[in-house]
Design an enzyme around this catalytic site. Structure first.
Site, PDB file in Angstrom:
ATOM      1  N   ARG A 114       1.065  -0.627   0.301  1.00 22.20           N
ATOM      2  CA  ARG A 114       0.198   0.123  -0.083  1.00 22.20           C
ATOM      3  C   ARG A 114       0.969   1.503  -0.128  1.00 22.20           C
ATOM      4  NH1 ARG A 114      -3.317   3.388   4.342  1.00 22.20           N
ATOM      5  NH2 ARG A 114      -3.978   4.687   3.272  1.00 22.20           N
ATOM      6  N   HIS A 159      -3.149  11.397   0.556  1.00 18.21           N
ATOM      7  CA  HIS A 159      -2.556  10.710   1.569  1.00 18.21           C
ATOM      8  C   HIS A 159      -2.417  12.485   2.560  1.00 18.21           C
ATOM      9  CE1 HIS A 159      -1.307   6.987   5.133  1.00 18.21           C
ATOM     10  NE2 HIS A 159      -1.070   8.574   5.524  1.00 18.21           N
ATOM     11  N   GLU A 205      -8.071   8.412   6.200  1.00 17.98           N
ATOM     12  CA  GLU A 205      -7.908   9.344   6.906  1.00 17.98           C
ATOM     13  C   GLU A 205      -8.367  10.771   6.991  1.00 17.98           C
ATOM     14  OE1 GLU A 205      -5.245   6.684  10.107  1.00 17.98           O
ATOM     15  OE2 GLU A 205      -4.021   8.263   9.393  1.00 17.98           O
ATOM     16  N   ASN A 345      -7.277   1.791   9.651  1.00 16.77           N
ATOM     17  CA  ASN A 345      -6.602   1.730  10.597  1.00 16.77           C
ATOM     18  C   ASN A 345      -6.136   2.085  12.152  1.00 16.77           C
ATOM     19  OD1 ASN A 345      -5.189   2.523   8.128  1.00 16.77           O
ATOM     20  ND2 ASN A 345      -4.577   4.406   8.217  1.00 16.77           N
ATOM     21  N   TYR A 347      -4.914   1.806  15.540  1.00 15.96           N
ATOM     22  CA  TYR A 347      -4.261   1.350  16.579  1.00 15.96           C
ATOM     23  C   TYR A 347      -4.233   1.125  18.467  1.00 15.96           C
ATOM     24  CZ  TYR A 347      -0.601   2.435  13.249  1.00 15.96           C
ATOM     25  OH  TYR A 347      -0.450   3.345  11.385  1.00 15.96           O
ATOM     26  N   GLU A 420      -3.487  -0.151   7.909  1.00 16.20           N
ATOM     27  CA  GLU A 420      -2.570   0.704   8.975  1.00 16.20           C
ATOM     28  C   GLU A 420      -3.349  -0.518  10.186  1.00 16.20           C
ATOM     29  OE1 GLU A 420      -1.442   3.744   9.379  1.00 16.20           O
ATOM     30  OE2 GLU A 420      -2.022   4.467   7.170  1.00 16.20           O
TER      31      GLU A 420
END
Length: 554
Positions: A114, A159, A205, A345, A347, A420
């Site tokens: 990616r 991005h 995002e 994504n 985390y 991600e």
């Protein structure tokens, strides 16, 4: 007569023993098959294992071969913008070292990469100048080199690195003109690369980029107001929703042109990537449960609901009223086929505490236009998971299962890619190279999240890929090079890549699950075989019961 009767009795006893043996053997066989069936990898044979990157964080070569300036090029050259004073001018220099990096990917055995396309490398001044053929040629070389190694390009159009020219001309995402510019950029990319790119992401995002750029002013264009930050200009209460609205419609414009012009011939898929924190209620109170829903709506659902359902979440509409822009009937038509997949994504995870019925003095999320909830990683001093030096990263692997399940249920099991997921550690010059290379915490983080991802897949979630962030230590936005996420260590002076222990672990994980993964047809055959064995077991058991009954009758 007695001998005959005795012989018959012995024969029956022998049959009973024989069937008992067969029964026990079949039970053992079924157990073995069931265990193999249950323990087989849940990942389908075409599952994408990869690593993720972005153009500004990886490419460098910021003024090479006709590239224009992005808002991040300008921002990082402003003193004090990054923690270590660094910029993305060179970063890991993938622009010149992409073949070396593809060799690293091949060694990892990933089957996808990616990356994002630098808008200003293709259109240095947006639609107000010619296409930069040198930029087109670079991405053609990158894509061809990936495919030559059997690695699928998974391409993000935007991005964070918006063209500075367009920011100066009309205020970037605050203007509806941005929709036309993005459509032109997307069209060029589909036309130039779509014959080989089968996975497209419009935005990375936006639900993180917009608040950072237009509410808190931490990211360019650095707009904010009031108590949200110290910016020269901006409106933290209104501008995030204007910028978000234009991004949603830019996504719709790109999807519309892809579907109508390219998708049938090129055979690709298109989606969007959303930053997804998991939220749990701070308590069992109704107020905190509602706060948790608001937290989801003002973050994830803010962008996904319009793209999938054609309207903003009801929680946002009720609270924001006229602050929230409206979609026209034409907008809703374009949003009707908003995406083919959702990229997430993930985390960290947090608690959400209500700030409507109780006072929250400070913290993220507490204002009305944020959703009136307090986002916190701790409850009564106990963290939701292991904390790290960063408030945006904690270790709560269950969060990925819960996030995927939430999205599965809300969005009708739309296909998902984990675009991600990774662990970052602070760079400390006093640590030895050996300490950095033996990155056990990163391995534990990745292992825990992948285990929980497999649990979500076994529960029926349609997850089709996983991308670790990131292949290399790289430029990490405002943190500069003070935070390291890479599976490979990069020496800033020499740019030498050195594998960490996590690279070996990820390689082993991929090899194991590629080997263990079974084709859907094979999966069905295994299941059918198990069902036939179970059926045979019960037939044998019934036969045994009948013999015992006959023996007793005799």
């Amino acid at each position: 007569m007695r001998f005959s009767t005795f012989q018959k009795a012995v024969s029956m006893e022998t049959q009973i023993l024989l069937f008992l043996f067969l029964f026990l053997f079949s039970s053992y066989a079924i157990t073995a098959i069931s265990e193999r069936f249950d323990q087989s990898s849940p990942f389908p044979s075409n599952f994408l294992f990869g690593t993720a990157s972005s153009s500004y964080q990886y490419e460098g070569a910021y003024l090479s071969d006709g590239k224009g300036m992005s808002i991040w090029d300008v921002f990082t050259h402003t003193p004090g913008s990054t923690d270590d004073g660094s910029t993305g001018d060179v970063t890991v220099d993938q622009y010149h070292r992409y073949l070396e990096d593809i060799d690293l990917m091949e060694d990892l055995k990933v089957n996808s990469y990616r990356f994002s396309i630098s808008w200003t490398r293709i259109l240095p001044k947006g639609r107000f100048a010619e296409v930069n053929l040198a930029g087109i040629n670079y991405y053609n070389r990158l894509i061809d080199a990936l495919l030559l190694k059997g690695i699928q390009p998974f391409v993000t159009l935007f991005h964070f690195d918006f063209p500075q020219e367009l920011e100066d001309r009309y205020g970037g995402w605050l203007s509806p003109q941005s929709q036309e510019d993005f459509k032109v950029f997307a069209d060029i990319c589909f036309k130039s690369f779509g014959d080989r790119v089968k996975y497209w992401v419009t935005f990375n995002e936006p639900n993180l980029q917009v608040p950072l750029g237009y509410r808190g002013g931490k990211f360019p264009p650095c707009r904010c107001s009031g108590n949200f930050g110290d910016c020269r200009e901006g409106d933290s209460e209104r501008e995030p929703f204007v910028a978000g609205h234009n991004i949603i419609l830019s996504h719709a414009a790109a999807v519309d042109i892809y579907r109508n012009t390219y998708q049938t011939e090129q055979g690709g898929k298109i989606g969007i990537v959303i930053h997804t924190d998991w939220f749990e209620p701070y308590s069992n109170s109704t107020a905190d449960k509602l706060a948790t829903e608001r937290a989801q709506s003002f973050s994830v659902n803010w962008f996904l609901d319009p793209i999938i359902f054609g309207e903003y979440p009801k929680e946002m509409e009720m609270i924001l009223g006229t602050i929230l822009p409206k979609f026209s009937s034409n907008d809703k038509m374009k949003l009707n086929r908003g995406l083919d997949f959702i990229g997430i994504n993930h985390y960290a995870s947090y608690y959400a505490k209500d700030c409507i019925s109780s006072v929250c003095e400070s913290g993220p999320g507490i204002t009305t236009t944020e959703g009136s909830y307090l986002q916190t990683a701790q409850k009564n001093g106990v963290p939701i998971g292991e904390l790290t030096p960063f408030d945006w990263l904690n270790i709560y692997p269950q969060g990925i299962t819960k996030t995927v399940t939430y999205l599965k249920d809300r969005y009708n099991n739309t296909p998902i890619f984990i675009t991600e997921n990774g662990y970052g550690n602070l760079y400390d010059p006093n640590h030895t190279e050996e300490e950095y290379l033996n990155d056990f915490k990163r391995i534990n983080y990745l292992s825990g999240h992948l285990d929980n991802l497999m649990a979500a897949i076994r529960e029926g979630a349609d997850v089709r890929g996983y991308f670790a962030w990131s292949l290399l230590d790289n430029f990490e936005w405002r943190y500069g090079f003070t935070v390291r996420f890479g599976l490979y260590r990069v020496d800033n002076a020499t740019l030498k890549r050195t594998p960490k222990l996590s690279a070996s672990w990820y390689k082993h994980f991929i090899a194991k699950h590629k080997t263990d993964s079974i084709m859907p047809q094979q999966h069905d055959r295994e299941k059918e075989k198990l069902e036939q064995t179970i059926q045979g077991k019960y037939q044998a058991w019934n036969h045994l019961i009948n013999i015992i009954k006959q023996f007793k009758a005799f």
